[in-house]
Design a protein around this motif. Sequence first.
Motif, PDB file in Angstrom:
ATOM      1  N   TRP A   1      17.789  13.805   0.365  1.00 38.79           N
ATOM      2  CA  TRP A   1      18.164  12.494  -0.165  1.00 38.79           C
ATOM      3  C   TRP A   1      17.748  12.334  -1.623  1.00 38.79           C
ATOM      4  CZ3 TRP A   1      21.274   8.588   0.745  1.00 38.79           C
ATOM      5  CH2 TRP A   1      21.095   7.428  -0.009  1.00 38.79           C
ATOM      6  N   LYS A   2      16.563  12.806  -1.962  1.00 37.18           N
ATOM      7  CA  LYS A   2      16.074  12.674  -3.340  1.00 37.18           C
ATOM      8  C   LYS A   2      17.043  13.315  -4.322  1.00 37.18           C
ATOM      9  CE  LYS A   2      11.935  13.578  -6.186  1.00 37.18           C
ATOM     10  NZ  LYS A   2      12.568  14.364  -7.251  1.00 37.18           N
TER      11      LYS A   2
ATOM     12  N   GLY B   1      16.650  10.144  10.861  1.00 34.80           N
ATOM     13  CA  GLY B   1      16.440   8.701  10.862  1.00 34.80           C
ATOM     14  C   GLY B   1      16.040   8.172   9.505  1.00 34.80           C
ATOM     15  N   GLY B   2      15.422   6.987   9.518  1.00 35.77           N
ATOM     16  CA  GLY B   2      15.036   6.315   8.280  1.00 35.77           C
ATOM     17  C   GLY B   2      14.082   7.110   7.431  1.00 35.77           C
ATOM     18  N   GLY B   3      13.370   8.073   8.029  1.00 32.53           N
ATOM     19  CA  GLY B   3      12.438   8.877   7.252  1.00 32.53           C
ATOM     20  C   GLY B   3      13.112   9.880   6.354  1.00 32.53           C
ATOM     21  N   GLY B   4      14.433  10.096   6.573  1.00 31.22           N
ATOM     22  CA  GLY B   4      15.144  11.097   5.796  1.00 31.22           C
ATOM     23  C   GLY B   4      15.743  10.570   4.514  1.00 31.22           C
ATOM     24  N   TYR B   5      15.590   9.260   4.266  1.00 32.77           N
ATOM     25  CA  TYR B   5      16.163   8.689   3.047  1.00 32.77           C
ATOM     26  C   TYR B   5      15.392   7.433   2.670  1.00 32.77           C
ATOM     27  CZ  TYR B   5      18.461   5.669   6.507  1.00 32.77           C
ATOM     28  OH  TYR B   5      18.715   4.816   7.548  1.00 32.77           O
TER      29      TYR B   5
ATOM     30  N   ALA C   1      23.491  11.136  -8.213  1.00 33.47           N
ATOM     31  CA  ALA C   1      24.207   9.872  -8.449  1.00 33.47           C
ATOM     32  C   ALA C   1      23.823   9.280  -9.800  1.00 33.47           C
ATOM     33  CB  ALA C   1      23.905   8.883  -7.324  1.00 33.47           C
ATOM     34  N   VAL C   2      22.533   9.267 -10.099  1.00 29.74           N
ATOM     35  CA  VAL C   2      22.052   8.697 -11.359  1.00 29.74           C
ATOM     36  C   VAL C   2      22.565   9.518 -12.541  1.00 29.74           C
ATOM     37  CG1 VAL C   2      20.010   8.221 -12.756  1.00 29.74           C
ATOM     38  CG2 VAL C   2      20.001   7.668 -10.320  1.00 29.74           C
ATOM     39  N   GLY C   3      22.437  10.837 -12.476  1.00 23.11           N
ATOM     40  CA  GLY C   3      22.861  11.691 -13.581  1.00 23.11           C
ATOM     41  C   GLY C   3      24.355  11.626 -13.836  1.00 23.11           C
TER      42      GLY C   3
ATOM     43  N   LEU D   1      26.276   4.666   7.425  1.00 22.87           N
ATOM     44  CA  LEU D   1      26.973   5.519   6.469  1.00 22.87           C
ATOM     45  C   LEU D   1      26.206   6.794   6.143  1.00 22.87           C
ATOM     46  CD1 LEU D   1      28.087   2.744   3.945  1.00 22.87           C
ATOM     47  CD2 LEU D   1      29.591   3.994   5.505  1.00 22.87           C
ATOM     48  N   VAL D   2      24.926   6.845   6.479  1.00 21.11           N
ATOM     49  CA  VAL D   2      24.072   7.950   6.058  1.00 21.11           C
ATOM     50  C   VAL D   2      24.419   9.232   6.809  1.00 21.11           C
ATOM     51  CG1 VAL D   2      21.689   8.782   5.850  1.00 21.11           C
ATOM     52  CG2 VAL D   2      22.221   6.364   5.454  1.00 21.11           C
TER      53      VAL D   2
END
Length: 347
Positions: free
Chosen positions: A171-172, A307-311, A178-180, A300-301
Amino acid sequence: MRQLQLRSRSLKRLLSIGRRSRAEEAACEESTSPPLHENKTLVVDPALINDSNPPQKPTWRCFSYEEIRTATNGFHQDNLVGRGGYAEVYRGVMQNGEVIAVKRLTQAATDEQKEKDFLTELGTIGHVRHPNVSCLLGCCVDRELYLIFEFSSRGSVSSNLHDENSAPMAWKLRFEIAVGTARGLQYLHKGCQRRIIHRDIKTSNVLLTSNFVPQISDFGLARWLPKEWTHRAVAPIEGTFGCLAPEYFTHGIVDEKTDVFAFGVFLLELISGRKPVDGSHKSLLSWAKPYLSDGIVEALVDPRLGGGGGYDVEQLKRLTFVAALCIRASATWRPSMTEVRKFIVSQ
């Protein structure tokens, strides 16, 4: 050595000559070519740039055919790293160890059209300099038409995102891409001497450097947009199905919001790990819009992230919010890339 016959007046004007360093002069030596005399290198003719601000001197140079032939081992198939509708891309290694990407134009209705396509791309990216845009090193007009870029060793975002034989993209990294990419697009729209509309923003056209820095590439469909123009109409309609803005797909209207729409699809692909159009011909947009409308963004993930720990939940909310704005049917209601970048990186 047979030389490409340069019939186009524009091409001859663009390839005006000027002196450079001895090393570059030797590289550009063309003893049998009238348009490119020996001991000369390429300089953009300012007369071709209709802009109130004088252009900066380009940093790219002329490569000899022998240089790129040797670098790619005679354009060996083992060095073929990409092929599209109009070009092939080869990996090459220069004598000094520099790794390059050689883009060879392969298809056009006529030689004149091929020269026009070459001029369009060269004229578009010749003065582009940004960390999130592929860097043009030069060109070659010997035998055929070639553009030479820095080589992006990690391949495209698409090849990394959809590689079933590797671990899912973290995810990071997705967020940093996305930012770049947003920064690169903002630069093309606002930071260049003239506004550049890419027209084909998608994950396969964003490459990754050795440090996983995203760089927008493939300007074959890109167009200038003069300052006084709000938009332009183009034909034929070209691009990637599933990423085309409605006004472009239906009327051929192009402006910055064309790229903004495609960037929204780009974000959804990063988030979900789904392609713009899947094997059953269902579009990513038609699948994602109900979740966006209902605010069920976790659905959407990419399931491979767990789960939530992955993002990062807050980053997810920002990206989905921006994606929803970008894919609005009306171009007027879409944000600019300046606004997009601020939304994504806001704390």
